[in-house]
Structure formats: C-alpha cells, structure tokens
Enzyme design. Structure first.
Site, PDB file in Angstrom:
ATOM      1  N   GLY A   1      93.645  77.942 112.684  1.00 35.32           N
ATOM      2  CA  GLY A   1      95.102  77.955 112.568  1.00 35.32           C
ATOM      3  C   GLY A   1      95.657  76.539 112.572  1.00 35.32           C
ATOM      4  O   GLY A   1      94.988  75.591 112.130  1.00 35.32           O
TER       5      GLY A   1
ATOM      6  N   HIS B   1      97.209  72.331 133.165  1.00 33.92           N
ATOM      7  CA  HIS B   1      97.871  72.158 131.870  1.00 33.92           C
ATOM      8  C   HIS B   1      98.900  73.280 131.785  1.00 33.92           C
ATOM      9  O   HIS B   1      98.651  74.347 131.239  1.00 33.92           O
ATOM     10  CB  HIS B   1      96.864  72.246 130.727  1.00 33.92           C
ATOM     11  CG  HIS B   1      97.510  72.157 129.376  1.00 33.92           C
ATOM     12  ND1 HIS B   1      98.200  71.049 128.963  1.00 33.92           N
ATOM     13  CD2 HIS B   1      97.592  73.047 128.349  1.00 33.92           C
ATOM     14  CE1 HIS B   1      98.666  71.258 127.737  1.00 33.92           C
ATOM     15  NE2 HIS B   1      98.319  72.461 127.352  1.00 33.92           N
TER      16      HIS B   1
HETATM   17  P1  NAI Z   1      97.436  79.793 115.302  1.00 33.97           P
HETATM   18  O1  NAI Z   1      98.001  81.171 115.435  1.00 33.97           O
HETATM   19  O2  NAI Z   1      97.971  78.918 114.231  1.00 33.97           O
HETATM   20  O3  NAI Z   1      95.853  79.892 115.116  1.00 33.97           O
HETATM   21  C1  NAI Z   1      95.054  80.674 115.933  1.00 33.97           C
HETATM   22  C2  NAI Z   1      93.924  81.221 115.065  1.00 33.97           C
HETATM   23  O4  NAI Z   1      92.986  81.911 115.911  1.00 33.97           O
HETATM   24  C3  NAI Z   1      94.376  82.209 113.996  1.00 33.97           C
HETATM   25  O5  NAI Z   1      94.039  81.719 112.716  1.00 33.97           O
HETATM   26  C4  NAI Z   1      93.615  83.482 114.340  1.00 33.97           C
HETATM   27  O6  NAI Z   1      93.197  84.212 113.181  1.00 33.97           O
HETATM   28  C5  NAI Z   1      92.439  82.930 115.108  1.00 33.97           C
HETATM   29  N1  NAI Z   1      91.759  83.923 115.943  1.00 33.97           N
HETATM   30  C6  NAI Z   1      92.300  84.863 116.747  1.00 33.97           C
HETATM   31  N2  NAI Z   1      91.328  85.588 117.331  1.00 33.97           N
HETATM   32  C7  NAI Z   1      90.141  85.080 116.914  1.00 33.97           C
HETATM   33  C8  NAI Z   1      88.776  85.388 117.169  1.00 33.97           C
HETATM   34  N3  NAI Z   1      88.446  86.385 118.000  1.00 33.97           N
HETATM   35  N4  NAI Z   1      87.835  84.648 116.563  1.00 33.97           N
HETATM   36  C9  NAI Z   1      88.160  83.649 115.728  1.00 33.97           C
HETATM   37  N5  NAI Z   1      89.433  83.307 115.437  1.00 33.97           N
HETATM   38  C10 NAI Z   1      90.403  84.016 116.013  1.00 33.97           C
HETATM   39  O7  NAI Z   1      97.604  79.131 116.735  1.00 33.97           O
HETATM   40  P2  NAI Z   1      97.587  77.568 117.102  1.00 33.97           P
HETATM   41  O8  NAI Z   1      98.971  77.061 117.094  1.00 33.97           O
HETATM   42  O9  NAI Z   1      96.544  76.884 116.304  1.00 33.97           O
HETATM   43  O10 NAI Z   1      97.139  77.650 118.646  1.00 33.97           O
HETATM   44  C11 NAI Z   1      95.880  78.164 118.998  1.00 33.97           C
HETATM   45  C12 NAI Z   1      95.735  78.199 120.518  1.00 33.97           C
HETATM   46  O11 NAI Z   1      95.720  76.864 121.028  1.00 33.97           O
HETATM   47  C13 NAI Z   1      96.871  78.903 121.263  1.00 33.97           C
HETATM   48  O12 NAI Z   1      96.352  79.629 122.351  1.00 33.97           O
HETATM   49  C14 NAI Z   1      97.743  77.765 121.746  1.00 33.97           C
HETATM   50  O13 NAI Z   1      98.535  78.119 122.860  1.00 33.97           O
HETATM   51  C15 NAI Z   1      96.644  76.760 122.104  1.00 33.97           C
HETATM   52  N6  NAI Z   1      97.093  75.390 122.231  1.00 33.97           N
HETATM   53  C16 NAI Z   1      96.542  74.660 123.263  1.00 33.97           C
HETATM   54  C17 NAI Z   1      96.882  73.344 123.446  1.00 33.97           C
HETATM   55  C18 NAI Z   1      96.248  72.576 124.569  1.00 33.97           C
HETATM   56  O14 NAI Z   1      96.663  71.438 124.822  1.00 33.97           O
HETATM   57  N7  NAI Z   1      95.259  73.099 125.265  1.00 33.97           N
HETATM   58  C19 NAI Z   1      97.844  72.680 122.558  1.00 33.97           C
HETATM   59  C20 NAI Z   1      98.341  73.517 121.487  1.00 33.97           C
HETATM   60  C21 NAI Z   1      97.962  74.838 121.339  1.00 33.97           C
END
Ligand code: NAI
Length: 310
Positions: free
Chosen positions: A8, A179
């Site tokens: 994503g 975090h």
């Molecule tokens: P997004 O919705 O753009 O992408 C997430 C992707 O995960 C989607 O493409 C989805 O199809 C995929 N996905 C879902 N279940 C899956 C599975 N079982 N196997 C493989 N792929 C799967 O979300 P985004 O914005 O990229 O965020 C992703 C995660 O990262 C969220 O939980 C967000 O809160 C977290 N995050 C953490 C940060 C940190 O500092 N630790 C910073 C920004 C986001």
C-alpha cells in the site's frame, strides 16, 4: 533480497526509498490485493529506469516468492482513519500480522523482521512471539518516524530564533517509549551542535515541541488521509543501517528483557542497528518525569496485549 509485505501507501514508499538508496538489487512487494503489488512494482521500475538505478522491484501475491529474503518489512493491514487512534486497529491487524508472520517463518526463516503495522508496539510483540526468532531479529519502526517529526519541530523552533538558526543536519535527538499516545520525545537529551535543547529554549517552548511531536501524525492523517513518505523513508534508514552494518543508534520497538526495568514487553528504545539487527540496547538515565511517561507507554502496550490471543 528485501521483501516488503503490504504494497500500500507506506510499503510502496519504503520500496521507493530503499531502491533509490540501492539497499539491495532485488526488492519484492507482496500483498493479498491482486494486481496492486505488480502495478506498484511496474510504476517504481519505470522511475528507476529513468534514474539509471539497477535495482529490480517485483510484485507478487504469492508468499513463496519471498524465499530466502534477508530482511522482511511487515506493513500489511489497515491504517488509521481520521479520528482513530493506533490502538483502534489492534484486533484487525493482530490477525493480519499473525498470518503474515506464519508465512515469514515458512519462507524466510533466517530473515530480520521489521514490523511497521499499527499499533506498532503490540504488533512487534506479536511478531516476536509468533515468529520464535531471537529478539535481536525483530525490531519495529515507529520511533524513527517520531524522531523525524521531533527533529522537524526542533528545526522549526530554531527558524523562529535568529541567533539559534540551524541546519537540520546538526540536530541530534531521540524519541523513546510507545509509538502512540505515550511517546516520549526526549527534549532533555536533544542537542543542536552539541548544545542541549534546554539551554536554548524555554520550558514552554520545549513543552510545545513535545506536544506537537506527539500529535502531528493525527493532523497529517486529517489533512491528507495517511502518512506516507516519512514512514517510507524511516523504514529505508533502518534497512540501510542493517545492510551497511552502520551500527547507527536508532529508536526501535524491541523486546525488553530487564532493560529500563521492564520485561516481556516490546517498546521503543535506542538500539545499535547493524547486520545482526539489534546489536545492543542503550539505556538512558531517565528522570522521574520521563520514567512516568515511559511507564505509561509500557502499561498501554501491556493492556492492549492482554486482550489478544497470541
Ligand atoms: P494501505 O491500506 O495503503 O496498505 C496496506 C496494505 O496491506 C493493503 O494494500 C492491503 O491489501 C495489504 N494487506 C492487508 N492484509 C494483508 C495480508 N494479510 N497480507 C498481505 N497484505 C495485506 O495502508 P498504509 O497506509 O500503507 O499503512 C499500512 C500500515 O502501516 C497501517 O497499519 C498503518 O497504521 C501503519 N503505519 C505505521 C507507521 C509506523 O510508524 N509504524 C507509519 C505509517 C503507517
């Protein structure tokens, strides 16, 4: 090979930054959404071709393709919508992360894992426990992002003060703790060209920097729907410290076994990151106030985990 699970917004950005820094010649994007990782890989490869960068990005829906990966980033799962806290994502993403980690064990048993999915600290704990990997091989990205925000607010504060204007390069700081709502940007330990922050700014200004660092992610999400580039870059900085064995001290969410007085919890602490992952945890001498914040973070992570079947 570097594998990024979750193609994503953040996964795509992490691939982009890792490719531009040439951290490996092969980067794999894996996702359950059909077409998404393949399309993202095509888009990124077009960019790399124009840049003349010989890194191949591929996209797949098949976990088998990650066989032999050295580093696996887990950024799959739901993200925060405006008004949600990171903890609201707990139940949904715990299931996703357990499923993903099962596949990492199956296909990349020798890898280092960087959990990123939120809520980060509980997800790092679930990853550590379900993988069975040694604790140096599982360390989450969250603190590096908080640190990039902390540094930006320090930089902005210097911009308002003619005699203390400073380049971003000379700002040295650290953020520890959860975090999330209880993160701990350590103003007392921050420096500009060796000068401690509390000798430069008033307590009021320090408090303002602290509060803004804690709250700014929610503001970005409200304005543009998600945070993307800063997390993507922060992930690539962690990968860089591993592949170049830089031994850079970075805040990472890792399992504590007595450090800071806590055990059986995963939370942000400064650690030396090199080719073996977490090579050392640095223990800072926290004052009473800082200990209280850290403690709140630990309790928040522990109570979140109490409701989850691991
Ligand atoms: P997004 O919705 O753009 O992408 C997430 C992707 O995960 C989607 O493409 C989805 O199809 C995929 N996905 C879902 N279940 C899956 C599975 N079982 N196997 C493989 N792929 C799967 O979300 P985004 O914005 O990229 O965020 C992703 C995660 O990262 C969220 O939980 C967000 O809160 C977290 N995050 C953490 C940060 C940190 O500092 N630790 C910073 C920004 C986001």
């Amino acid at each position: 090979m570097i594998t990024i699970i979750g193609a994503g917004k953040v996964g795509g950005s992490a691939a982009l930054h890792s490719a531009i820094k040439q951290l490996d010649d092969q980067i794999l994007l894996l996702d359950i959404a059909e077409g998404l990782p393949q399309g993202e890989a095509m888009d990124l490869n077009h960019l790399l071709s124009e840049q003349g960068i010989d890194v191949e990005i591929s996209g797949s829906n098949n976990y088998e393709d990650m066989k032999g990966s050295d580093i696996v980033v887990v950024v799959a799962g739901a993200g925060r919508k405006p008004g949600m806290t990171r903890m609201d994502l707990l139940k949904i993403n715990a299931g996703v992360v357990k499923d993903v980690v099962g596949n990492i064990k199956k296909y990349a048993d020798n890898s280092l894992i960087i959990p990123v999915t939120n809520p980060l600290d509980p997800m790092a704990y679930i990853t550590y426990k379900t993988s069975g990997f040694e604790r140096n091989r599982v360390f989450g990205m969250g603190g590096m992002l908080d640190l990039s925000r902390f540094k930006q607010f320090i930089h902005e504060a210097t911009e308002e003060d003619e005699l203390n204007r400073s380049s971003r390069k000379v700002i040295d700081a650290i953020v520890i703790g959860e975090h999330g709502e209880n993160m701990l940007p350590l103003t007392r330990f921050a420096q500009i060209s060796g000068k401690p922050l509390p000798t430069i700014f008033s307590q009021e200004k320090l408090d303002e920097i602290f509060t803004k660092t804690k709250n700014v992610a929610a503001e970005v999400i409200k304005l543009k729907g998600a945070t993307v580039h800063a997390p993507g870059n922060a992930i690539s900085s962690m990968i860089q410290s591993i592949v170049e064995d830089k031994k850079q001290v970075m805040p990472v969410s890792t399992y504590l076994d007595g450090e800071y007085g806590y055990s059986d919890v995963t939370i942000g602490v400064p650690a030396v990151i090199g080719k073996n992952g977490v090579e050392k945890i640095n223990e800072l001498d926290l004052n009473q106030d800082e200990k209280e914040w850290f403690d709140k973070g630990v309790n928040s992570v522990k109570s979140a985990l109490a409701g989850i079947d691991i």
